[in-house]
Design a protein around this motif. Sequence first.
Motif, PDB file in Angstrom:
ATOM      1  N   ALA A  43      53.723 -24.231  29.789  1.00  0.00           N
ATOM      2  CA  ALA A  43      53.367 -24.601  28.425  1.00  0.00           C
ATOM      3  C   ALA A  43      53.382 -23.366  27.540  1.00  0.00           C
ATOM      4  N   ALA A  44      53.717 -23.577  26.278  1.00  0.00           N
ATOM      5  CA  ALA A  44      53.706 -22.460  25.332  1.00  0.00           C
ATOM      6  C   ALA A  44      52.273 -21.998  25.124  1.00  0.00           C
ATOM      7  N   ARG A  45      52.118 -20.708  25.009  1.00  0.00           N
ATOM      8  CA  ARG A  45      50.789 -20.130  24.794  1.00  0.00           C
ATOM      9  C   ARG A  45      50.520 -20.026  23.303  1.00  0.00           C
ATOM     10  N   PHE A  46      49.262 -20.177  22.924  1.00  0.00           N
ATOM     11  CA  PHE A  46      48.880 -20.032  21.527  1.00  0.00           C
ATOM     12  C   PHE A  46      49.020 -18.559  21.138  1.00  0.00           C
TER      13      PHE A  46
END
Length: 63
Positions: free
Chosen positions: A3-6
């Motif tokens: 998942a993309a990280r914030f």
Amino acid sequence: MSAARFPWDEAMTLGLGRLRLAPDIFWRLTLPELAAAARAFAPGGQPPMARGELEGLMRRFPD
């Protein structure tokens, strides 16, 4: 697939650096509030609210 990280580095640079928020204020912001603040620095963003618009909101929401 991960998942993309914030982008916390960018968020902290905006909040603590550019907006000069105190850390306790920054960490209490919601992500939509931080996004709204970021839009103020976006090129071609929405123009600032006119005085009459602000006064109308103040009449509608007098708190």
